[in-house]
Design an enzyme around this catalytic site. Sequence first.
Site, mmCIF file in Angstrom:
data_model
loop_
_atom_site.group_PDB
_atom_site.id
_atom_site.type_symbol
_atom_site.label_atom_id
_atom_site.label_comp_id
_atom_site.label_asym_id
_atom_site.label_seq_id
_atom_site.Cartn_x
_atom_site.Cartn_y
_atom_site.Cartn_z
ATOM 1 N N HIS A 167 -1.892 15.454 21.180
ATOM 2 C CA HIS A 167 -0.788 15.852 22.066
ATOM 3 C C HIS A 167 -0.690 17.380 22.041
ATOM 4 C CE1 HIS A 167 3.235 15.087 23.921
ATOM 5 N NE2 HIS A 167 3.611 16.167 23.234
ATOM 6 N N SER B 74 0.661 15.758 17.542
ATOM 7 C CA SER B 74 1.016 16.993 18.252
ATOM 8 C C SER B 74 0.570 18.201 17.435
ATOM 9 C CB SER B 74 2.530 17.059 18.468
ATOM 10 O OG SER B 74 2.886 18.372 18.831
ATOM 11 N N ASP C 283 1.368 20.654 23.369
ATOM 12 C CA ASP C 283 2.652 21.088 23.917
ATOM 13 C C ASP C 283 2.507 22.470 24.550
ATOM 14 O OD1 ASP C 283 4.450 18.939 23.206
ATOM 15 O OD2 ASP C 283 4.100 19.507 21.118
ATOM 16 N N HIS D 211 1.375 17.944 27.493
ATOM 17 C CA HIS D 211 2.803 17.869 27.791
ATOM 18 C C HIS D 211 3.238 19.244 28.290
ATOM 19 C CE1 HIS D 211 7.101 17.192 25.888
ATOM 20 N NE2 HIS D 211 7.145 17.357 27.197
ATOM 21 N N ASP E 21 8.956 11.454 21.689
ATOM 22 C CA ASP E 21 8.458 12.761 21.260
ATOM 23 C C ASP E 21 9.603 13.587 20.677
ATOM 24 O OD1 ASP E 21 7.063 15.100 20.903
ATOM 25 O OD2 ASP E 21 6.738 15.497 23.040
ATOM 26 N N MET F 77 5.799 21.700 29.324
ATOM 27 C CA MET F 77 7.214 22.096 29.312
ATOM 28 C C MET F 77 7.298 23.451 29.992
ATOM 29 S SD MET F 77 7.970 20.741 25.495
ATOM 30 C CE MET F 77 6.214 20.637 25.189
ATOM 31 N N MET G 179 12.109 12.435 25.594
ATOM 32 C CA MET G 179 12.292 13.463 24.571
ATOM 33 C C MET G 179 13.387 12.983 23.626
ATOM 34 S SD MET G 179 10.124 15.952 24.935
ATOM 35 C CE MET G 179 10.769 16.704 23.441
ATOM 36 N N MET H 202 4.283 25.383 26.501
ATOM 37 C CA MET H 202 5.639 25.895 26.758
ATOM 38 C C MET H 202 5.547 27.292 27.376
ATOM 39 S SD MET H 202 7.591 24.715 23.287
ATOM 40 C CE MET H 202 7.158 23.194 22.434
HETATM 41 C C1 DX5 Z 1 8.863 19.462 21.203
HETATM 42 C C2 DX5 Z 1 7.464 18.996 21.503
HETATM 43 C C3 DX5 Z 1 7.025 17.981 20.540
HETATM 44 C C4 DX5 Z 1 6.924 18.509 19.137
HETATM 45 C C5 DX5 Z 1 7.290 17.426 18.174
HETATM 46 O O1 DX5 Z 1 9.349 20.231 22.218
HETATM 47 O O2 DX5 Z 1 7.370 18.411 22.786
HETATM 48 O O3 DX5 Z 1 5.791 17.379 20.925
HETATM 49 O O4 DX5 Z 1 5.632 18.975 18.850
HETATM 50 O O5 DX5 Z 1 7.388 17.964 16.908
HETATM 51 P P1 DX5 Z 1 7.932 17.109 15.697
HETATM 52 O O6 DX5 Z 1 7.163 15.831 15.654
HETATM 53 O O7 DX5 Z 1 7.728 17.977 14.507
HETATM 54 O O8 DX5 Z 1 9.407 16.854 15.990
HETATM 55 ZN ZN ZN Z 2 5.479 17.148 23.259
#
Ligand code: DX5
Ligand code: ZN
Length: 268
Positions: free
Chosen positions: A78, A53, A80, A111, A220, A113, A182, A82
């Site tokens: 990956h 990620s 993220d 991903h 994740d 969010m 999650m 948001m």
């Molecule tokens: C959190 C993300 C994850 C995040 C994980 O909301 O969806 O993908 O990057 O980060 P780590 O591995 O540091 O917990």
């Molecule tokens: Zn993620």
Amino acid sequence: MIVPSRGITRVRTPVAGHGAKSLLSPKTPVALSIPRADGIMCQMSRTPILAASILAADFTRLGEALQQVQEGGADWIHIDVMDGHFVPVLTMGTPIVEACRRATSLPLDVHLMVDDPESLIPSFVGAGADSITVHVEAVSHLHRCLESTRRQGVRVGVALNPATPIAAIEEALGDTDLVLVMTVDPGYSGQPLIPATLDKVRRLRDRLQAAGSTARLEVDGGINTDTAPEAARQGADVFVAAQGIFGHPHGVAAGVRALRASLQPALA
Ligand code: DX5
Ligand code: ZN
């Protein structure tokens, strides 16, 4: 369908059913022993997938970070996304996905969010995503969203937050290539894994197995060399890590290798 993505011409085949487009790296498959609720050990051949990620990457050197991830042997990138509504913070959009597409040949696991993701999905497909995961909590019509996304030629996934019960996605299990559990509340890298989520992983693996599903089960949040083995024992087969890889004291490639090595005992 041909999707031009700056500098790269990508051929997308509309996906008729599951398995039409492989995201998997050709690594040696391992037998994954899954302890089921009834005590019976189920054997299945699964290649663990490591998804780096980039949320914890150094964005001033993203290209180098992606190269190091690839050198270390990661399977997916990956990303993220948001929106500041579904989760409290804003992160990345299609320009970052396009940049990753130019910098790596690894599959891009996007991903989302974000609230109401459906209208955004075509732009992420055009930017180079290989799989797109939406949150069940953010979608009004999950079946339609998954089907329309799949028709755009990418793999589809459904994510659920720690407090969301499995029942929320039960009817969609046959429509998805990936279930993302999650293991922290979404929004930030570097949070500790919530232990109770691992029981949900086990129950989901049981459900998928009972249904004969080939869907991947992704964990994740808070995944590192301490937590990944237990997640694997509970049935996870895709491991997302940000801090566990990009925050490794010996560098990014070492972080990927350490994570893979940590899984070996659990998968032996
Ligand atoms: C959190 C993300 C994850 C995040 C994980 O909301 O969806 O993908 O990057 O980060 P780590 O591995 O540091 O917990
Ligand atoms: Zn993620």
